[in-house]
Design a protein around this motif. Sequence first.
Motif, short mmCIF file in Angstrom:
data_model
loop_
_atom_site.label_atom_id
_atom_site.label_comp_id
_atom_site.label_asym_id
_atom_site.label_seq_id
_atom_site.Cartn_x
_atom_site.Cartn_y
_atom_site.Cartn_z
N ASN A 193 103.83 -73.12 16.40
CA ASN A 193 102.48 -73.52 16.04
C ASN A 193 101.63 -72.29 15.74
O ASN A 193 100.97 -72.22 14.71
CB ASN A 193 101.85 -74.32 17.20
CG ASN A 193 100.37 -74.62 16.96
OD1 ASN A 193 99.96 -74.85 15.83
ND2 ASN A 193 99.57 -74.57 18.01
N GLU A 194 101.70 -71.31 16.61
CA GLU A 194 100.78 -70.18 16.49
C GLU A 194 101.33 -68.95 17.19
O GLU A 194 102.07 -69.08 18.17
CB GLU A 194 99.48 -70.58 17.20
CG GLU A 194 98.26 -69.98 16.61
CD GLU A 194 96.98 -70.52 17.25
OE1 GLU A 194 95.96 -70.45 16.58
OE2 GLU A 194 97.00 -70.97 18.41
N VAL A 209 102.31 -82.94 14.37
CA VAL A 209 103.66 -82.95 14.94
C VAL A 209 103.68 -83.86 16.17
O VAL A 209 102.97 -83.58 17.15
CB VAL A 209 104.09 -81.51 15.38
CG1 VAL A 209 105.50 -81.52 15.93
CG2 VAL A 209 103.95 -80.54 14.22
N ARG A 227 95.70 -68.56 9.44
CA ARG A 227 96.75 -69.56 9.72
C ARG A 227 97.71 -69.74 8.54
O ARG A 227 98.87 -70.06 8.74
CB ARG A 227 96.12 -70.91 10.09
CG ARG A 227 95.43 -70.92 11.44
CD ARG A 227 94.93 -72.32 11.74
NE ARG A 227 94.02 -72.37 12.87
CZ ARG A 227 94.40 -72.53 14.14
NH1 ARG A 227 95.68 -72.59 14.44
NH2 ARG A 227 93.52 -72.59 15.11
N GLU A 263 104.75 -79.15 24.50
CA GLU A 263 104.36 -77.85 23.95
C GLU A 263 104.93 -76.80 24.90
O GLU A 263 104.86 -76.95 26.13
CB GLU A 263 102.85 -77.73 23.88
CG GLU A 263 102.27 -78.61 22.80
CD GLU A 263 100.80 -78.33 22.55
OE1 GLU A 263 100.48 -77.34 21.89
OE2 GLU A 263 99.98 -79.13 23.03
N GLU A 283 97.57 -79.38 8.12
CA GLU A 283 98.86 -79.32 8.80
C GLU A 283 99.29 -80.73 9.14
O GLU A 283 98.48 -81.51 9.66
CB GLU A 283 98.75 -78.56 10.13
CG GLU A 283 98.55 -77.08 10.03
CD GLU A 283 98.46 -76.44 11.42
OE1 GLU A 283 97.96 -75.32 11.49
OE2 GLU A 283 98.88 -77.07 12.43
N SER A 284 100.54 -81.06 8.89
CA SER A 284 100.98 -82.39 9.31
C SER A 284 100.99 -82.42 10.83
O SER A 284 101.28 -81.39 11.47
CB SER A 284 102.35 -82.72 8.74
OG SER A 284 103.31 -81.91 9.32
N GLN A 300 88.86 -77.24 14.39
CA GLN A 300 89.92 -78.14 13.93
C GLN A 300 89.59 -79.61 14.20
O GLN A 300 88.87 -79.93 15.14
CB GLN A 300 91.26 -77.77 14.52
CG GLN A 300 91.34 -77.72 16.02
CD GLN A 300 92.75 -77.35 16.47
OE1 GLN A 300 93.54 -78.21 16.78
NE2 GLN A 300 93.05 -76.08 16.48
N LYS A 342 92.28 -77.57 9.85
CA LYS A 342 91.77 -76.44 10.64
C LYS A 342 91.16 -75.39 9.73
O LYS A 342 91.58 -75.24 8.58
CB LYS A 342 92.92 -75.76 11.40
CG LYS A 342 93.73 -76.68 12.30
CD LYS A 342 94.87 -75.90 12.97
CE LYS A 342 95.72 -76.80 13.84
NZ LYS A 342 96.86 -76.08 14.45
P1 AMP Z 1 95.88 -74.40 17.94
O1 AMP Z 1 94.47 -73.91 17.93
O2 AMP Z 1 96.52 -74.41 16.61
O3 AMP Z 1 96.71 -73.71 18.99
O4 AMP Z 1 95.80 -75.92 18.42
C1 AMP Z 1 95.35 -76.30 19.72
C2 AMP Z 1 96.13 -77.51 20.19
O5 AMP Z 1 95.95 -78.61 19.27
C3 AMP Z 1 97.65 -77.31 20.24
O6 AMP Z 1 98.03 -76.70 21.45
C4 AMP Z 1 98.12 -78.75 20.15
O7 AMP Z 1 97.96 -79.44 21.36
C5 AMP Z 1 97.16 -79.35 19.13
N1 AMP Z 1 97.68 -79.18 17.75
C6 AMP Z 1 97.37 -78.19 16.89
N2 AMP Z 1 98.01 -78.33 15.72
C7 AMP Z 1 98.78 -79.42 15.82
C8 AMP Z 1 99.70 -80.10 14.94
N3 AMP Z 1 99.93 -79.67 13.69
N4 AMP Z 1 100.34 -81.20 15.40
C9 AMP Z 1 100.09 -81.65 16.66
N5 AMP Z 1 99.22 -81.09 17.52
C10 AMP Z 1 98.58 -79.98 17.13
#
Ligand code: AMP
Length: 389
Positions: free
Chosen positions: A273-274, A191, A109, A196, A188-189, A160, A149
């Motif tokens: 985000n990813e 958001v 990440r 999404e 990560e701050s 996470q 995370k």
């Molecule tokens: P990820 O595994 O990074 O895709 O995170 C899974 C889900 O967690 C995302 O689809 C968001 O709903 C939530 N999420 C992850 N990172 C953040 C962030 N920095 N701010 C807000 N929501 C987040």
Amino acid sequence: MQNKMILPPSVIGIIGGGQLGMMLAHEAKRMGYKVITLDPVPDCPCAQVCDHQIVADFEDKHKALELAEKSQILTYEFENVPFRTVSFLEEKGFAVHPFSRVLKITQDRVKEKEFLRSIGVPTTEFKALQDCSDLKKHVSKLGLPAMIKTTRGGYDGKGQVFLKNPEDLSDTEEKMFSQKGAHKWIWESFVPFKKEISVICARDAQGNTSVFPVSENIHINSILHMTIAPARISAKAEKSAYRIASKVINALKAVGVIGVEMFLTEEDDVLVNEIAPRVHNSGHYSIQACLTSQFDQHIRMICGLPHGSTRMLSAAAMINILGDDTAKEDSVLAGIEKALKLEGVTLHLYGKKSVRPGRKMGHITVLSNNREKAIETAKRAKELLYWSQ
Ligand code: AMP
């Protein structure tokens, strides 16, 4: 650069045999290819539709080599396939799409965010953490709420923790820093997004790209629940999403289909985000709703064939069918006959042997020319489905 066309009945080797591999194999088989999958679980979803399965661990280089020798082209269907396995195959002269250098970036990440920043793509604020004293330092400096995370190996919200109040700090420390096998973390701050969204995009070896309509994604407990396409967003946000996704896939020089997950803020700013270096859950709607599905497009890209049109034939809503607390290991899905009476509903089940809470067992897609109707019908269909003994 790969210019050679790989035509049916050539063999496509897929590392990973989950539902994404299964849907890739469906399309490849329809086009007349032969498909072999490598996965440690015998009779995994992909094995149920492909020609042959090599049952082996993803770390098993010897078995990966066997797959490569039997295939004309290789791909993978999950982002945590070991980098070492893919780079080993490349060193031996086999073509794997997307290339291992894409995995190197997307499997970490911190590297992923640094890469995005380096190409001018906005992300949330982030900081690599070495240990919990680092976390304390940054929490006081950078503030809360935040997402902590693991830098590697997380998916569907695994690895996470949402950190809201300073009082939760010790709880978070315990949860995160005691995890076996996790070595590094990222702060990560949080958001406060209004939506999404994601863009599934494709790139061929010559650098031509195509994008699928932006989709809107609703998560429950960090797992994708529903995708709505096209997304209910402004023209400005849509343009930014396409621009960013194209920039990302071009900078990665990836060949194949990737998913770019984004946050849309109240101000209509788009942050990435990813990056998923593979076909993506939020692109399943394309099987019914687009002229070419994301799976078809991926097969086209890795085989050196032309991009298919991604034009939408209809608005769509997709809802995942997960295992839940009501399910036993050997439960079966019930209520299907009622759900399928509703107009525009298509059912996909992945043939997974045991039902577990949170496990992706299948999905439904609903098409309708009226997007709101597609959403309502998908919700009703989902309500009619339940796990039965
Ligand atoms: P990820 O595994 O990074 O895709 O995170 C899974 C889900 O967690 C995302 O689809 C968001 O709903 C939530 N999420 C992850 N990172 C953040 C962030 N920095 N701010 C807000 N929501 C987040």
